[in-house]
Write a protein that holds these residues in place. Structure first.
Motif, PDB file in Angstrom:
ATOM      1  N   ARG A   9      -3.718  -8.201   9.303  1.00 17.24           N
ATOM      2  CA  ARG A   9      -5.005  -8.237   8.798  1.00 17.24           C
ATOM      3  C   ARG A   9      -5.919  -7.761   9.730  1.00 17.24           C
ATOM      4  NH1 ARG A   9      -6.110 -13.992   6.895  1.00 17.24           N
ATOM      5  NH2 ARG A   9      -4.850 -13.411   5.104  1.00 17.24           N
ATOM      6  N   LYS A  32      -9.010  -6.161   5.690  1.00 17.35           N
ATOM      7  CA  LYS A  32      -7.975  -5.471   4.869  1.00 17.35           C
ATOM      8  C   LYS A  32      -6.697  -5.640   5.593  1.00 17.35           C
ATOM      9  CE  LYS A  32     -10.543  -1.224   3.921  1.00 17.35           C
ATOM     10  NZ  LYS A  32     -10.464   0.107   4.063  1.00 17.35           N
ATOM     11  N   GLU A  33      -5.548  -5.658   4.421  1.00 12.39           N
ATOM     12  CA  GLU A  33      -4.354  -6.322   4.707  1.00 12.39           C
ATOM     13  C   GLU A  33      -3.063  -5.022   4.675  1.00 12.39           C
ATOM     14  OE1 GLU A  33      -3.878  -9.805   2.454  1.00 12.39           O
ATOM     15  OE2 GLU A  33      -5.162 -10.743   3.869  1.00 12.39           O
ATOM     16  N   TYR A  34      -2.069  -5.026   5.487  1.00 11.40           N
ATOM     17  CA  TYR A  34      -0.949  -4.150   5.462  1.00 11.40           C
ATOM     18  C   TYR A  34       0.424  -4.704   5.663  1.00 11.40           C
ATOM     19  CZ  TYR A  34      -5.016  -1.103   6.050  1.00 11.40           C
ATOM     20  OH  TYR A  34      -6.417  -0.380   5.887  1.00 11.40           O
TER      21      TYR A  34
END
Length: 69
Positions: free
Chosen positions: A18, A23-25
């Motif tokens: 995060r 944004k999250e991956y």
């Protein structure tokens, strides 16, 4: 959720980064996530959860994400 064949019904760890901007991956392994963490900038955090995979790579977790950084 419909479970798929093979390992789809088995629980496995799922990892995500995060960013400071929110944004999250998502990553399949801890090694992959930890190696990528510096690339996402200062303030990025590493999270994990125990998840079950379904058809079309959808995941479900009864525990939710846990911050590990």
């Amino acid at each position: 959720m419909v479970m798929g064949p093979g390992l789809a019904g088995m629980p496995m760890d799922e990892w995500k980064i995060r960013t400071a901007g929110g944004k999250e991956y998502v990553f399949d392994s801890e090694d992959e996530a930890r190696a990528a963490l510096p690339d996402y900038g200062e303030g990025s955090t590493l999270w994990k959860r125990r998840a079950y995979r379904g058809i079309a790579n959808t995941t479900v977790s009864s525990t939710g994400w846990i911050d590990v950084t």
